[in-house]
Scaffold this active site. Structure first.
Site, PDB file in Angstrom:
ATOM      1  N   SER A 106       0.828  -1.211   0.000  1.00  0.00           N
ATOM      2  CA  SER A 106       0.000   0.000   0.000  1.00  0.00           C
ATOM      3  C   SER A 106       0.861   1.259   0.000  1.00  0.00           C
ATOM      4  CB  SER A 106      -0.882   0.039   1.252  1.00  0.00           C
ATOM      5  OG  SER A 106      -1.703  -1.089   1.330  1.00  0.00           O
ATOM      6  N   HIS A 127      -2.208  -3.608  -6.359  1.00  0.00           N
ATOM      7  CA  HIS A 127      -2.768  -3.212  -5.058  1.00  0.00           C
ATOM      8  C   HIS A 127      -4.261  -3.494  -4.996  1.00  0.00           C
ATOM      9  CE1 HIS A 127      -4.047  -0.009  -2.019  1.00  0.00           C
ATOM     10  NE2 HIS A 127      -3.375  -0.917  -1.354  1.00  0.00           N
ATOM     11  N   GLU A 139      -5.241  -1.512  -8.282  1.00  0.00           N
ATOM     12  CA  GLU A 139      -4.349  -0.482  -8.828  1.00  0.00           C
ATOM     13  C   GLU A 139      -3.079  -1.172  -9.304  1.00  0.00           C
ATOM     14  OE1 GLU A 139      -4.628   3.512  -6.455  1.00  0.00           O
ATOM     15  OE2 GLU A 139      -4.908   1.873  -5.045  1.00  0.00           O
ATOM     16  N   ASN A 177      -4.830   5.811  -1.922  1.00  0.00           N
ATOM     17  CA  ASN A 177      -4.295   6.322  -0.662  1.00  0.00           C
ATOM     18  C   ASN A 177      -3.693   7.713  -0.807  1.00  0.00           C
ATOM     19  OD1 ASN A 177      -4.976   4.379   1.329  1.00  0.00           O
ATOM     20  ND2 ASN A 177      -3.511   2.969   0.420  1.00  0.00           N
TER      21      ASN A 177
HETATM   22  N1  LIG Z   1      -4.946  -4.471   5.307  1.00  0.00           N
HETATM   23  C1  LIG Z   1      -5.266  -3.666   4.300  1.00  0.00           C
HETATM   24  O1  LIG Z   1      -6.231  -2.910   4.337  1.00  0.00           O
HETATM   25  C2  LIG Z   1      -4.445  -3.701   3.046  1.00  0.00           C
HETATM   26  C3  LIG Z   1      -4.996  -3.197   1.857  1.00  0.00           C
HETATM   27  C4  LIG Z   1      -4.232  -3.245   0.702  1.00  0.00           C
HETATM   28  C5  LIG Z   1      -2.948  -3.746   0.753  1.00  0.00           C
HETATM   29  N2  LIG Z   1      -2.432  -4.218   1.919  1.00  0.00           N
HETATM   30  C6  LIG Z   1      -1.056  -4.743   1.922  1.00  0.00           C
HETATM   31  O2  LIG Z   1      -1.089  -6.138   2.062  1.00  0.00           O
HETATM   32  C7  LIG Z   1       0.078  -6.580   2.757  1.00  0.00           C
HETATM   33  C8  LIG Z   1      -0.306  -7.413   3.950  1.00  0.00           C
HETATM   34  O3  LIG Z   1      -1.187  -6.694   4.766  1.00  0.00           O
HETATM   35  P1  LIG Z   1      -2.104  -7.424   5.850  1.00  0.00           P
HETATM   36  O4  LIG Z   1      -2.954  -6.372   6.453  1.00  0.00           O
HETATM   37  O5  LIG Z   1      -2.749  -8.616   5.250  1.00  0.00           O
HETATM   38  O6  LIG Z   1      -0.991  -7.894   6.872  1.00  0.00           O
HETATM   39  P2  LIG Z   1      -1.023  -9.041   7.983  1.00  0.00           P
HETATM   40  O7  LIG Z   1       0.046  -8.700   8.945  1.00  0.00           O
HETATM   41  O8  LIG Z   1      -2.415  -9.252   8.452  1.00  0.00           O
HETATM   42  O9  LIG Z   1      -0.629 -10.367   7.193  1.00  0.00           O
HETATM   43  C9  LIG Z   1       0.659 -10.604   6.721  1.00  0.00           C
HETATM   44  C10 LIG Z   1       0.877 -12.100   6.616  1.00  0.00           C
HETATM   45  O10 LIG Z   1       2.152 -12.278   6.005  1.00  0.00           O
HETATM   46  C11 LIG Z   1       2.817 -13.349   6.657  1.00  0.00           C
HETATM   47  N3  LIG Z   1       4.246 -13.154   6.451  1.00  0.00           N
HETATM   48  C12 LIG Z   1       5.022 -12.148   6.913  1.00  0.00           C
HETATM   49  N4  LIG Z   1       6.275 -12.257   6.464  1.00  0.00           N
HETATM   50  C13 LIG Z   1       6.305 -13.360   5.669  1.00  0.00           C
HETATM   51  C14 LIG Z   1       7.311 -13.993   4.883  1.00  0.00           C
HETATM   52  N5  LIG Z   1       8.534 -13.501   4.822  1.00  0.00           N
HETATM   53  N6  LIG Z   1       6.960 -15.085   4.211  1.00  0.00           N
HETATM   54  C15 LIG Z   1       5.714 -15.580   4.264  1.00  0.00           C
HETATM   55  N7  LIG Z   1       4.719 -15.014   4.972  1.00  0.00           N
HETATM   56  C16 LIG Z   1       5.014 -13.926   5.663  1.00  0.00           C
HETATM   57  C17 LIG Z   1       2.379 -13.260   8.112  1.00  0.00           C
HETATM   58  O11 LIG Z   1       2.508 -14.503   8.765  1.00  0.00           O
HETATM   59  C18 LIG Z   1       0.915 -12.826   7.961  1.00  0.00           C
HETATM   60  O12 LIG Z   1       0.058 -13.943   7.910  1.00  0.00           O
HETATM   61  C19 LIG Z   1       0.861  -5.319   3.089  1.00  0.00           C
HETATM   62  O13 LIG Z   1       1.806  -5.090   2.088  1.00  0.00           O
HETATM   63  C20 LIG Z   1      -0.210  -4.269   3.071  1.00  0.00           C
HETATM   64  O14 LIG Z   1       0.289  -2.991   2.804  1.00  0.00           O
HETATM   65  C21 LIG Z   1      -3.164  -4.229   3.063  1.00  0.00           C
END
Ligand SMILES: NC(=O)c1ccc[n+]([C@@H]2O[C@H](COP(=O)([O-])OP(=O)(O)OC[C@H]3O[C@@H](n4cnc5c(N)ncnc54)[C@H](O)[C@@H]3O)[C@@H](O)[C@H]2O)c1
Lengths: 277, 211
Positions: A106, A127, A139, A177
């Site tokens: 993001s 995204h 995106e 964003n």
């Molecule tokens: N939450 C949102 O609203 C949102 C929206 C769009 C994009 N994103 C993006 O999505 C990504 C994840 O966000 P999230 O909210 O799901 O995070 P989160 O912390 O809920 O989930 C991340 C997951 O990744 C796993 N993980 C971490 N490092 C790892 C690795 N090296 N190898 C394998 N697995 C690994 C963790 O165990 C966890 O299950 C980020 O880049 C975030 O910016 C989030």
């Protein structure tokens, strides 16, 4: 977020592998996925046959080597440049040269993430919006070194999944964003400046503009701590004062008023009920 | 509550033909007086409330100010309107620090009885909505200039990603870029922060109007 993306991919007819370092996270996602499909069938969005085929197309693993067979890998790991770069570096060793790496980041730069890989021309921004399994928008952004072929393949993949891609440059916050984070901060500043109550600000914007949710209710949903993190990700790069975290936001986070998840933010929550709006 | 209407021209909040105008009575029979479209305010302490329709100006320009101690039965209001779009059902009610609560309640009841939605705000430039949306429209217009994405995709992203009925650029254009320019320029004069500086495309529209 990763679980939602996996649903999109499998529903699109692609063999889908979910990889996480944490087995527990995979199990949680699996249960949530089964429950989601259950609802989809109940609501007539999916036939039982389609559900069967989709679930069959989904696997999960904690073994990175299993990803060697993939044509496209979409990462949604922690929002940290070093974590994402390390992952791409490890994937370089496991995957075929043809494999495309997409990032769901993001706030980070696609080009900076791609610098972790030996194949930056194969890295693209993708995204999704939360919850990915319900939101159509993606995106799509090429990094400085992304090849046109990579971008087009990834773009076609999103269309094949029934998603709606938009093309944006690799700039902080892409489109969504870049517009939303400063706007939400402005709404907090309006509360702080005594322009109106949070309830009246939300009511005004919903009534005048037809927004489904006011900005302060949305911040409560996103989490005030997340709003600070988003501001801290963008402001140092853009130096746009609107993107800087407002003092009131920091005070509320310090006081534990994090929004819906803590029971109080700009409004108060008890279960599903919302007060003060 | 009976109200009398005094107007100096067509009101942006209640354009000619609006049933709200037809319901007005003579001042002598009214509990409230509503000044529209720049009609000159006359104080009247005998009324529950005296309402003044505002444009981009502060209520203080009509009432005078007392360094934070101002407030009387004069209440400002504007029905939110995106330029050329029809007026929305939002009425922003502008109060001062000493405005009596019963004057606010009287104002609210008049507008709510007409089926409108009332939000109360203090006497600050841009009130609630313009204060918050004009910087966003400027930002979207700048992102377009900078080639972040095409206009259609910027608007589509906001509609799909945020559930907005329309995107920021299509909205600013539909309401009139000149209208957007005039509002954001007035806000920029007050606040001086870059977000309010009129975006280039709005400046172009305003200069073409002049030439
Ligand atoms: N939450 C949102 O609203 C949102 C929206 C769009 C994009 N994103 C993006 O999505 C990504 C994840 O966000 P999230 O909210 O799901 O995070 P989160 O912390 O809920 O989930 C991340 C997951 O990744 C796993 N993980 C971490 N490092 C790892 C690795 N090296 N190898 C394998 N697995 C690994 C963790 O165990 C966890 O299950 C980020 O880049 C975030 O910016 C989030």
């Amino acid at each position: 977020m990763g679980a939602g993306i996996a649903i999109v991919a499998a529903r699109g007819g692609f063999n889908t592998i979910s990889y996480d370092r944490s087995q527990e996270a995979l199990e949680r996602s699996h249960n949530a996925t089964i429950a989601f499909f259950e609802k989809s069938v109940e609501r007539g969005k999916m036939t039982p046959g389609e559900r069967g085929r989709t679930v069959k197309a989904m696997r999960s693993t904690t073994d990175l080597d299993v990803l060697g067979e993939c044509d496209l890998i979409i990462e949604a790991v922690f929002e940290e440049l070093s974590v994402k770069r390390d992952l791409l570096r490890a994937l370089d060793a496991v995957c075929e040269p043809r494999t495309i790496f997409a990032s769901n980041t993001s706030t980070l730069s696609i080009t900076e993430i791609a610098a972790g890989s030996k194949r930056p021309h194969k890295v693209v921004g993708m995204h999704f919006c939360l919850p990915a399994q319900l939101m159509k928008l993606i995106e799509m952004s090429p990094g400085l070194l992304t090849s046109e072929e990579t971008f087009q393949s990834a773009w076609q993949w999103t269309l094949a999944c029934g998603q709606i891609p938009v093309k944006t440059q690799d700039k902080p916050g892409f489109i969504l964003n870049a517009l939303l984070v400063p706007f939400n901060n402005d709404a907090i500043r309006a509360v702080e400046a005594g322009v109106a109550s949070a309830a009246d600000i939300d009511k005004a914007l919903k009534t005048a503009l037809g927004y489904k949710m006011g900005p302060l209710e949305l911040i409560d949903l996103i989490g005030l701590d997340t709003q600070v993190r988003l501001s801290e990700a963008f402001y140092p790069i853009t130096l746009d004062g609107r993107a800087a975290a407002p003092p009131l936001l920091r005070r509320m986070v310090a006081a534990g008023l994090l929004g819906r998840k803590s029971g109080q933010g700009f409004f108060r929550y008890e279960g599903e009920a919302m007060f003060g709006a | 509550m009976h109200y009398a209407i005094i107007k100096a021209g067509e009101s942006p909040s209640f354009p000619d033909g609006d049933p709200f105008l037809a319901a007005g009575v003579a001042v002598s029979q009214a509990e409230a007086v509503i000044y529209l479209a720049g009609a000159k305010l006359a104080h009247n302490d005998a009324k529950s409330v005296v309402l003044v329709e505002l444009g981009n100006e502060s209520l203080g320009e009509h009432t005078g100010e007392l360094l934070g101690e101002e407030g009387s039965n004069v209440v400002g209001f504007a029905r939110y309107r995106n330029g050329l779009d029809a007026p929305s059902s939002l009425v922003e009610l502008v109060v001062q620090s000493r405005t009596p609560q019963d004057a606010v309640a009287a104002a609210r009841s008049i507008f709510e009885a007409a089926g409108l939605v009332v939000a109360i705000c203090t006497d600050q430039a841009g009130r609630i909505v313009d204060r918050l949306v004009r910087p966003k429209y400027n930002a979207a217009l700048r992102l377009l200039d900078e080639g972040l994405a095409i206009q259609k995709d910027i608007d589509l992203t906001c509609r799909l990603g945020l559930g907005y009925p329309d995107g920021p650029i299509e909205r600013a254009v539909r309401g009139g870029l000149v209208h957007h320019h005039d509002i954001t320029k007035a806000l920029f004069e007050t606040y001086g922060t870059p977000g309010y500086a009129p975006a280039r495309r709005a400046v172009v529209a305003a200069r073409r109007r002049e030439s």
